[in-house]
Design an enzyme around this catalytic site. Structure first.
Site, PDB file in Angstrom:
ATOM      1  N   LYS A 184       0.843  -1.210   0.000  1.00 29.92           N
ATOM      2  CA  LYS A 184       0.000   0.000   0.000  1.00 29.92           C
ATOM      3  C   LYS A 184       0.869   1.246   0.000  1.00 29.92           C
ATOM      4  CE  LYS A 184      -1.897   2.807   2.838  1.00 29.92           C
ATOM      5  NZ  LYS A 184      -1.845   4.057   2.050  1.00 29.92           N
ATOM      6  N   GLU A 259       9.787   0.855  10.712  1.00 31.52           N
ATOM      7  CA  GLU A 259      10.836   1.862  10.543  1.00 31.52           C
ATOM      8  C   GLU A 259      10.137   3.197  10.722  1.00 31.52           C
ATOM      9  OE1 GLU A 259      12.678   4.694   9.236  1.00 31.52           O
ATOM     10  OE2 GLU A 259      12.771   3.824   7.228  1.00 31.52           O
ATOM     11  N   CYS A 293      13.395  10.570   7.606  1.00 32.41           N
ATOM     12  CA  CYS A 293      13.250  10.063   8.982  1.00 32.41           C
ATOM     13  C   CYS A 293      14.559  10.176   9.761  1.00 32.41           C
ATOM     14  CB  CYS A 293      12.743   8.629   8.964  1.00 32.41           C
ATOM     15  SG  CYS A 293      13.585   7.601   7.767  1.00 32.41           S
ATOM     16  N   GLU A 395       9.167  15.181  15.945  1.00 29.80           N
ATOM     17  CA  GLU A 395       9.592  15.117  14.543  1.00 29.80           C
ATOM     18  C   GLU A 395       8.787  16.139  13.727  1.00 29.80           C
ATOM     19  OE1 GLU A 395       8.789  11.457  12.261  1.00 29.80           O
ATOM     20  OE2 GLU A 395      10.875  11.549  11.631  1.00 29.80           O
TER      21      GLU A 395
HETATM   22  P1  NAP Z   1       1.735   8.168   8.332  1.00 25.40           P
HETATM   23  O1  NAP Z   1       0.296   8.466   8.592  1.00 25.40           O
HETATM   24  O2  NAP Z   1       2.517   7.420   9.329  1.00 25.40           O
HETATM   25  O3  NAP Z   1       1.777   7.425   6.909  1.00 25.40           O
HETATM   26  C1  NAP Z   1       2.614   6.363   6.557  1.00 25.40           C
HETATM   27  C2  NAP Z   1       1.818   5.259   5.863  1.00 25.40           C
HETATM   28  O4  NAP Z   1       0.904   4.675   6.790  1.00 25.40           O
HETATM   29  C3  NAP Z   1       0.945   5.765   4.713  1.00 25.40           C
HETATM   30  O5  NAP Z   1       0.903   4.777   3.703  1.00 25.40           O
HETATM   31  C4  NAP Z   1      -0.391   5.920   5.385  1.00 25.40           C
HETATM   32  O6  NAP Z   1      -1.456   5.910   4.484  1.00 25.40           O
HETATM   33  C5  NAP Z   1      -0.413   4.715   6.278  1.00 25.40           C
HETATM   34  N1  NAP Z   1      -1.372   4.784   7.396  1.00 25.40           N
HETATM   35  C6  NAP Z   1      -1.862   5.889   8.026  1.00 25.40           C
HETATM   36  N2  NAP Z   1      -2.716   5.529   8.997  1.00 25.40           N
HETATM   37  C7  NAP Z   1      -2.782   4.179   9.001  1.00 25.40           C
HETATM   38  C8  NAP Z   1      -3.484   3.215   9.767  1.00 25.40           C
HETATM   39  N3  NAP Z   1      -4.334   3.577  10.741  1.00 25.40           N
HETATM   40  N4  NAP Z   1      -3.308   1.903   9.483  1.00 25.40           N
HETATM   41  C9  NAP Z   1      -2.475   1.514   8.506  1.00 25.40           C
HETATM   42  N5  NAP Z   1      -1.777   2.386   7.745  1.00 25.40           N
HETATM   43  C10 NAP Z   1      -1.919   3.692   7.986  1.00 25.40           C
HETATM   44  O7  NAP Z   1       2.479   9.505   8.024  1.00 25.40           O
HETATM   45  P2  NAP Z   1       1.829  10.868   7.506  1.00 25.40           P
HETATM   46  O8  NAP Z   1       0.490  11.131   8.143  1.00 25.40           O
HETATM   47  O9  NAP Z   1       1.831  10.827   6.042  1.00 25.40           O
HETATM   48  O10 NAP Z   1       2.898  11.916   8.047  1.00 25.40           O
HETATM   49  C11 NAP Z   1       2.815  12.355   9.402  1.00 25.40           C
HETATM   50  C12 NAP Z   1       4.174  12.379  10.034  1.00 25.40           C
HETATM   51  O11 NAP Z   1       4.742  11.078  10.013  1.00 25.40           O
HETATM   52  C13 NAP Z   1       5.212  13.221   9.339  1.00 25.40           C
HETATM   53  O12 NAP Z   1       5.109  14.562   9.649  1.00 25.40           O
HETATM   54  C14 NAP Z   1       6.477  12.626   9.834  1.00 25.40           C
HETATM   55  O13 NAP Z   1       6.787  13.129  11.110  1.00 25.40           O
HETATM   56  C15 NAP Z   1       6.153  11.163   9.947  1.00 25.40           C
HETATM   57  N6  NAP Z   1       6.636  10.394   8.782  1.00 25.40           N
HETATM   58  C16 NAP Z   1       7.727   9.624   8.957  1.00 25.40           C
HETATM   59  C17 NAP Z   1       8.234   8.906   7.886  1.00 25.40           C
HETATM   60  C18 NAP Z   1       9.450   8.051   8.011  1.00 25.40           C
HETATM   61  O14 NAP Z   1      10.072   7.728   7.009  1.00 25.40           O
HETATM   62  N7  NAP Z   1       9.813   7.612   9.193  1.00 25.40           N
HETATM   63  C19 NAP Z   1       7.616   8.980   6.636  1.00 25.40           C
HETATM   64  C20 NAP Z   1       6.471   9.761   6.498  1.00 25.40           C
HETATM   65  C21 NAP Z   1       5.994  10.461   7.592  1.00 25.40           C
HETATM   66  P3  NAP Z   1      -2.009   7.290   3.858  1.00 25.40           P
HETATM   67  O15 NAP Z   1      -0.839   8.136   3.518  1.00 25.40           O
HETATM   68  O16 NAP Z   1      -2.705   6.841   2.653  1.00 25.40           O
HETATM   69  O17 NAP Z   1      -2.881   7.903   4.893  1.00 25.40           O
END
Ligand code: NAP
Ligand code: MG
Length: 501
Positions: A184, A259, A293, A395
């Site tokens: 996904k 991760e 990250c 973060e």
């Molecule tokens: P996120 O919500 O953690 O998204 C990462 C992945 O998880 C996406 O594919 C997302 O889908 C999915 N997801 C979200 N809620 C889920 C759930 N309840 N069950 C299963 N999968 C789920 O990250 P974000 O909202 O895009 O970003 C928020 C913050 O996360 C950022 O500001 C940053 O601090 C952090 N982040 C960290 C990394 C990293 O590499 N460690 C990468 C991205 C973001 P959808 O996108 O389709 O909702």
């Protein structure tokens, strides 16, 4: 004016990839993904939810029990190698699409992301034929050996910051080890994953080995993580969602690897080569608009070098070219989404409220034409930050660095480790004993000495503490996608004597 997407271009369209077929979602729903440089719609994508995830998991199971498990390791490796070559041959087109969907500068997608994507598939192609069991020196007339077997069906949920590279980190080891996958991608950046799906088909992977279900986290992602039909869930993203994944997986005792986020210390001692360290601070926080990250978002400066360092850092940060990400000279493009931009602006207010100083940036840049609607933010440096402040602990995921000072090594180690996270750390010093001491004392999965943001498909990457568990890349990644079976064979031909004759 060049643009990531000509005004006349109509949005691209993508369907789900399930069982080797392109199809609409059961619900018929679609969602749009914008080009973050302009806000214009780049693509319209089928929106998977639970019903589609069920279909994809069933297809992945059939493929696992069927053709895929009967294929030789050599043939699996050859498919992965073919895929790496197809990616190389399409790398310019894929890089342009990655930039259009994510906003990262084309010089990053073309010279960092795409080469590493191809490298990961190539590296793991070679591993397919090198996954081996062991013979164990057990006593008596017994022969004991192990088989290293695939897990089965793997769910993989990836973020938007390196869309295609995160797909490669996840898919390549899973497939090399003989698993099948339901992937996904993030809602913000589904486009290159769907293009990868086309290349997976062109390479000749059997139907159902890789299924791709774009959609939202709360629906498609949650359905995948809690699915009783998967054997493993791998996730990259926020620590908050990582915990939700672990909870959802617990009910089925599904294996999990995570991760997650980071708040990496990037540390400059007074004896460092200052020019080198300034370039490392820039790389640490402004690469990929800070949406990394392992970003060096806490910049620790030894007190005696602070003023000289900040003067040079300010001058360099002020020269960064922010603008059209398709322009080869651009060094920073837009943030991925208006939500992320809003989040960053919120942290600027939080920093001011906590008593930090906005030393450089802190605003949206004034751009012209279509780019006025893009999600751009200036390179930003907060000085006078204390390690306990929220901007030093949470973060932010943007081009925003917090500068903190330290007196000596003990003070530094204590502060550097005072964080929930432990993904990475950087240190700049000419003193090799101090550098290696630090590498032992810091609680982080990766340490960079006089460098930052270095990666290779052969080198493991992953977190300590709340940055997650499991290691991606290198031979360690195969541990996340295999399980060990122990086989006992009697060589004596005699009955077991325990209960007499
Ligand atoms: P996120 O919500 O953690 O998204 C990462 C992945 O998880 C996406 O594919 C997302 O889908 C999915 N997801 C979200 N809620 C889920 C759930 N309840 N069950 C299963 N999968 C789920 O990250 P974000 O909202 O895009 O970003 C928020 C913050 O996360 C950022 O500001 C940053 O601090 C952090 N982040 C960290 C990394 C990293 O590499 N460690 C990468 C991205 C973001 P959808 O996108 O389709 O909702
Ligand atoms: Mg999200």
């Amino acid at each position: 004016m060049s643009s990531a997407q000509p005004a006349s271009e109509t949005p691209r369209k993508y369907q789900l990839l399930i069982d080797g077929q392109w199809m609409d979602a059961e619900s018929g729903k679609t969602f749009e993904t914008p080009n973050p440089a302009t806000g214009k719609t780049l693509a319209e994508v089928a929106e998977a939810d639970k019903a589609d995830v069920d279909k994809a998991v069933a297809a992945a199971r059939r493929a696992f029990e069927g053709k895929w498990s009967k294929m030789s390791a050599r043939d699996r490796g050859r498919l992965l190698y073919k895929l790496s070559q197809l990616i190389e041959s399409k790398s310019q087109e894929l890089a342009a699409l990655e930039t259009a969907d994510n906003g990262k500068p084309i010089r990053e997608s073309a010279y960092v992301d795409l080469p590493q994507v191809a490298e990961n598939f190539e590296y793991f192609a070679g591993f397919a034929t090198k996954i081996e069991g062991e013979t164990i020196p057990v006593p008596g007339q017994m022969f004991n050996y192990t088989l290293r077997e695939p897990l089965g069906v793997c769910g993989q949920i990836i973020p938007w910051n390196f869309p295609l590279l995160m797909a490669a980190w996840k898919l390549a080891p899973a497939l090399a080890a003989g698993n099948t996958v339901v992937l996904k991608p993030a809602e913000q950046t589904p486009v290159t994953a769907m293009e990868l799906g086309k290349l997976i088909q062109e390479a000749g992977f059997p139907d159902g080995v890789v299924n791709i279900v774009p959609g939202f986290g709360e629906t498609a992602g949650a359905a995948l993580a809690s699915h009783p039909g998967i054997d493993k869930i791998a996730f990259t993203g926020s620590t908050e969602v990582g915990k939700m994944i672990a909870h959802a997986a617990a009910d089925n005792l599904t294996r999990v690897s995570l991760e997650l986020g980071g708040k990496a210390p990037n540390i400059v001692f007074a004896d460092a080569n200052i020019e080198q360290a300034v370039s490392g601070a820039m790389m640490g926080i402004f690469f990929n608009q800070g949406q990394v990250c392992c970003a060096g978002s806490r910049l620790f400066l030894e007190e005696s070098v602070k003023d000289e360092f900040l003067e040079r850092f300010k001058e360099r940060a002020g020269r960064i070219k922010v603008g059209d990400p398709m322009d080869k000279g651009t060094q920073m493009g837009p943030q991925v989404s208006s939500e992320q931009l809003g989040r960053i602006k919120g942290y600027v207010d939080i920093a001011r409220g906590e008593g930090a100083t906005v030393f450089v940036g802190g605003e949206c840049p004034q751009l012209e034409g279509d780019f006025q609607n893009g999600y751009f933010f200036q390179p930003t440096i907060f000085s006078e930050v204390k390690n306990e402040m929220r901007v030093a602990q949470e973060e932010i995921f943007g081009p925003v660095v917090s500068v903190i000072t330290f007196r000596d090594e003990d003070d530094l180690i204590r502060q550097a480790n005072e964080t929930l996270y432990g993904l990475s750390a950087g240190i700049w010093t000419q003193d090799i004993t101090r550098a290696h001491r630090f590498a032992r004392e810091i609680k982080a999965g990766t340490v960079w000495i006089n460098t930052f943001n270095m990666f290779n498909a052969a080198s493991p990457f992953g977190g300590y503490k709340q940055s997650g568990y499991g290691r991606e890349m290198g031979k360690h990644a195969l541990e996340m996608y295999t399980q060990v079976k122990s086989v006992w064979v009697d060589l004596s031909g005699k009955p077991i004597g325990w209960f007499g004759k």
